[in-house]
Write a protein that holds these residues in place. Structure first.
Motif, PDB file in Angstrom:
ATOM      1  N   LEU A 110       0.821  -1.209   0.000  1.00 28.61           N
ATOM      2  CA  LEU A 110       0.000   0.000   0.000  1.00 28.61           C
ATOM      3  C   LEU A 110       0.857   1.262   0.000  1.00 28.61           C
ATOM      4  N   GLU A 111       1.863   1.296   0.839  1.00 30.60           N
ATOM      5  CA  GLU A 111       2.719   2.476   0.903  1.00 30.60           C
ATOM      6  C   GLU A 111       3.516   2.663  -0.379  1.00 30.60           C
ATOM      7  N   ALA A 112       4.021   1.573  -0.947  1.00 35.71           N
ATOM      8  CA  ALA A 112       4.760   1.690  -2.216  1.00 35.71           C
ATOM      9  C   ALA A 112       3.830   2.173  -3.320  1.00 35.71           C
ATOM     10  N   SER A 113       2.586   1.690  -3.316  1.00 33.98           N
ATOM     11  CA  SER A 113       1.610   2.101  -4.331  1.00 33.98           C
ATOM     12  C   SER A 113       1.240   3.569  -4.160  1.00 33.98           C
ATOM     13  N   ARG A 114       0.983   3.968  -2.913  1.00 34.85           N
ATOM     14  CA  ARG A 114       0.597   5.350  -2.635  1.00 34.85           C
ATOM     15  C   ARG A 114       1.707   6.319  -3.022  1.00 34.85           C
ATOM     16  N   ASN A 115       2.928   6.016  -2.632  1.00 36.58           N
ATOM     17  CA  ASN A 115       4.048   6.919  -2.898  1.00 36.58           C
ATOM     18  C   ASN A 115       4.390   6.984  -4.388  1.00 36.58           C
ATOM     19  N   ALA A 116       4.042   5.933  -5.119  1.00 34.84           N
ATOM     20  CA  ALA A 116       4.302   5.917  -6.566  1.00 34.84           C
ATOM     21  C   ALA A 116       3.157   6.536  -7.361  1.00 34.84           C
ATOM     22  N   GLY A 117       2.060   6.888  -6.688  1.00 40.90           N
ATOM     23  CA  GLY A 117       0.922   7.478  -7.395  1.00 40.90           C
ATOM     24  C   GLY A 117       0.135   6.472  -8.219  1.00 40.90           C
ATOM     25  N   ALA A 118       0.041   5.230  -7.750  1.00 37.25           N
ATOM     26  CA  ALA A 118      -0.718   4.211  -8.488  1.00 37.25           C
ATOM     27  C   ALA A 118      -2.152   4.672  -8.714  1.00 37.25           C
ATOM     28  N   ARG A 119      -2.682   4.365  -9.881  1.00 39.01           N
ATOM     29  CA  ARG A 119      -4.036   4.798 -10.227  1.00 39.01           C
ATOM     30  C   ARG A 119      -5.110   3.834  -9.741  1.00 39.01           C
ATOM     31  N   ARG A 120      -4.738   2.550  -9.533  1.00 40.47           N
ATOM     32  CA  ARG A 120      -5.692   1.557  -9.049  1.00 40.47           C
ATOM     33  C   ARG A 120      -4.941   0.515  -8.235  1.00 40.47           C
ATOM     34  N   LEU A 121      -5.568   0.019  -7.152  1.00 40.32           N
ATOM     35  CA  LEU A 121      -5.035  -1.138  -6.428  1.00 40.32           C
ATOM     36  C   LEU A 121      -6.189  -2.098  -6.171  1.00 40.32           C
ATOM     37  N   ILE A 122      -6.022  -3.333  -6.641  1.00 38.85           N
ATOM     38  CA  ILE A 122      -7.040  -4.365  -6.481  1.00 38.85           C
ATOM     39  C   ILE A 122      -6.476  -5.431  -5.547  1.00 38.85           C
ATOM     40  N   TYR A 123      -7.165  -5.659  -4.455  1.00 34.55           N
ATOM     41  CA  TYR A 123      -6.688  -6.561  -3.404  1.00 34.55           C
ATOM     42  C   TYR A 123      -7.472  -7.877  -3.407  1.00 34.55           C
ATOM     43  N   ALA A 124      -6.748  -8.971  -3.283  1.00 39.63           N
ATOM     44  CA  ALA A 124      -7.374 -10.299  -3.192  1.00 39.63           C
ATOM     45  C   ALA A 124      -7.752 -10.571  -1.743  1.00 39.63           C
ATOM     46  N   ALA A 125      -8.990 -10.239  -1.394  1.00 40.35           N
ATOM     47  CA  ALA A 125      -9.524 -10.535  -0.064  1.00 40.35           C
ATOM     48  C   ALA A 125     -10.072 -11.957  -0.046  1.00 40.35           C
ATOM     49  N   SER A 126     -10.518 -12.408   1.109  1.00 39.25           N
ATOM     50  CA  SER A 126     -10.946 -13.799   1.247  1.00 39.25           C
ATOM     51  C   SER A 126     -12.323 -13.920   1.864  1.00 39.25           C
ATOM     52  N   SER A 127     -13.133 -14.774   1.252  1.00 40.09           N
ATOM     53  CA  SER A 127     -14.455 -15.060   1.818  1.00 40.09           C
ATOM     54  C   SER A 127     -14.359 -15.820   3.130  1.00 40.09           C
ATOM     55  N   SER A 128     -13.184 -16.402   3.419  1.00 34.70           N
ATOM     56  CA  SER A 128     -13.031 -17.110   4.696  1.00 34.70           C
ATOM     57  C   SER A 128     -13.202 -16.165   5.876  1.00 34.70           C
ATOM     58  N   SER A 129     -13.040 -14.875   5.644  1.00 34.92           N
ATOM     59  CA  SER A 129     -13.206 -13.896   6.723  1.00 34.92           C
ATOM     60  C   SER A 129     -14.656 -13.792   7.194  1.00 34.92           C
ATOM     61  N   TYR A 130     -15.608 -14.254   6.393  1.00 39.77           N
ATOM     62  CA  TYR A 130     -17.004 -14.302   6.839  1.00 39.77           C
ATOM     63  C   TYR A 130     -17.208 -15.362   7.924  1.00 39.77           C
ATOM     64  N   GLY A 131     -16.275 -16.308   8.013  1.00 40.29           N
ATOM     65  CA  GLY A 131     -16.415 -17.380   9.001  1.00 40.29           C
ATOM     66  C   GLY A 131     -17.591 -18.267   8.684  1.00 40.29           C
ATOM     67  N   ILE A 132     -18.512 -18.389   9.620  1.00 39.11           N
ATOM     68  CA  ILE A 132     -19.730 -19.178   9.433  1.00 39.11           C
ATOM     69  C   ILE A 132     -20.896 -18.188   9.410  1.00 39.11           C
ATOM     70  N   PRO A 133     -21.289 -17.749   8.220  1.00 37.73           N
ATOM     71  CA  PRO A 133     -22.290 -16.673   8.134  1.00 37.73           C
ATOM     72  C   PRO A 133     -23.707 -17.147   8.425  1.00 37.73           C
ATOM     73  N   ASP A 134     -24.575 -16.183   8.647  1.00 38.27           N
ATOM     74  CA  ASP A 134     -25.990 -16.461   8.906  1.00 38.27           C
ATOM     75  C   ASP A 134     -26.817 -16.478   7.627  1.00 38.27           C
ATOM     76  N   ILE A 135     -26.299 -15.864   6.562  1.00 38.11           N
ATOM     77  CA  ILE A 135     -27.077 -15.640   5.347  1.00 38.11           C
ATOM     78  C   ILE A 135     -26.410 -16.313   4.152  1.00 38.11           C
ATOM     79  N   TYR A 136     -27.222 -17.018   3.351  1.00 36.49           N
ATOM     80  CA  TYR A 136     -26.767 -17.607   2.085  1.00 36.49           C
ATOM     81  C   TYR A 136     -27.789 -17.294   1.003  1.00 36.49           C
ATOM     82  N   PRO A 137     -27.355 -16.844  -0.170  1.00 33.06           N
ATOM     83  CA  PRO A 137     -26.005 -16.402  -0.503  1.00 33.06           C
ATOM     84  C   PRO A 137     -25.569 -15.246   0.406  1.00 33.06           C
ATOM     85  N   THR A 138     -24.266 -15.193   0.673  1.00 38.90           N
ATOM     86  CA  THR A 138     -23.727 -14.249   1.645  1.00 38.90           C
ATOM     87  C   THR A 138     -23.400 -12.914   0.981  1.00 38.90           C
TER      88      THR A 138
END
Length: 342
Positions: A110-138
């Protein structure tokens, strides 16, 4: 004079499973790509077929080394951040390594991107962070309930990404991935995703090790669909948002067993605490915002895996005993966690 490339891109983890597919697709679209990967879980072989492309640059560097990676970001347009420790079970044994790679490493990117003036950053987040959800589809509005260190570190990193968007104006998108599968998925020594485990067992003529009764379902999403989602997010004006990336369906492990058709049959191993009976993404938001939809049916994706089965010929072959040994700490800590939550 015609430019040699359209966008200057960085793919952290670009020699890994999903990252190599993003790299391949970007190069095919005449973008310049710098891959940063320490090959702890990625493999140079995943991008070997691209090595003669003049628009590809590869650095075997760890994102935790901020001083080393900073210069690579000069002039960057799009950053795709996928570098992370990704196997779930080992995170119980190695929380320090996961925090260092997934959280501290993300801060550096993030800091390297910010300091370089990147125009876009796309992050690979994880659905595992939902854990055991209450709603499906989540939906993306579901509460985050990480059950183990991998899921927690991916969520903490997502929070960093969104904060850098909010405070520093870095245009960011987090894509929460659901059960990505396809060619080049990890063959590391760690016990991990079901496809790699099953394909190595199929090659070795060993029975599939099915967790529980196999009725649990997963939102298996083919890797080329996931790669398209990343590039669609970069090539858009959508910012400061988290979006699910899923297949639009959910499929049982028993259905996967049926499609892979192992003559050696199956053996059942204990269900693991902390894991949901179902993963199923609500993808309405990404369809609306990016006009993205999954295109690869589950049955077709499984056939592609079988057509590429030789990739898993050197992968470790797991059995009930070795899995029990590998998951001993998982049961030790998460059984207690389940009891405390009940």
């Amino acid at each position: 004079m015609t430019p040699k490339y359209q966008q200057r891109c960085i793919v952290t983890g670009g020699a890994g499973f999903i990252g190599s597919h993003i790299t391949e697709r970007l190069l095919a679209a005449n973008h310049a790509v710098t891959v940063i990967d320490n090959c702890s879980t990625g493999r140079v072989e995943n991008i070997a077929h691209l090595q003669n492309d003049e628009n590809l640059t590869f650095f075997n560097t760890d994102i935790r080394d901020r001083a080393a990676i900073t210069s690579y970001f000069a002039g960057v347009d799009w950053v795709f951040h996928l570098a992370a420790l990704g196997d779930i079970v080992p995170s119980i044994n190695m929380p320090d390594a996961y925090f260092s790679s997934n959280v501290d490493g993300t801060y550096n990117v993030l800091e390297a991107s910010r300091n370089a003036g990147a125009r876009r950053l796309i992050y690979a987040a994880s659905s595992s962070s939902y854990g055991i959800p209450d709603i499906y589809p989540t939906p993306e509005t579901a509460e985050m309930r990480p059950q183990y260190p991998y899921a927690l570190t991916k969520w903490l990193a997502e929070e960093l990404v969104m904060h850098w968007g909010l405070v520093y104006g870095l245009p960011v998108v987090a894509l929460r991935l659901f059960n990505t599968y396809g060619p080049r998925s990890r063959t590391s020594g760690a016990y991990g995703a079901v496809f790699g485990v099953f394909l190595a067992q199929l090659i070795a003529e060993e029975p599939f090790t099915v967790v529980g009764d196999g009725t649990q379902t997963r939102d298996f999403t083919f890797v080329t669909d996931v790669a398209k989602a990343f590039i669609s997010a970069a090539d858009s004006e959508v910012t400061n948002i988290c979006m699910n990336v899923g297949s639009g369906g959910t499929y049982s492990i028993n259905r996967l067993v049926e499609l892979l058709d192992n003559p050696a049959g199956v053996v059942h191993i204990p269900k693991r605490p902390g894991e949901p009976d179902c993963t199923f993404a609500d993808v309405s938001q990404i369809k609306e915002k990016l006009n993205w939809s999954p295109t690869v049916p589950f049955e077709d994706g499984v056939q592609v895996m079988l057509d590429n089965i030789d990739y898993w010929r050197e992968a470790p072959v797991w059995n009930a005993k070795s899995i029990a040994d590998a998951t001993r700490e998982w049961f030790k800590y998460l059984d207690k966690h389940d009891e405390a939550s009940s």
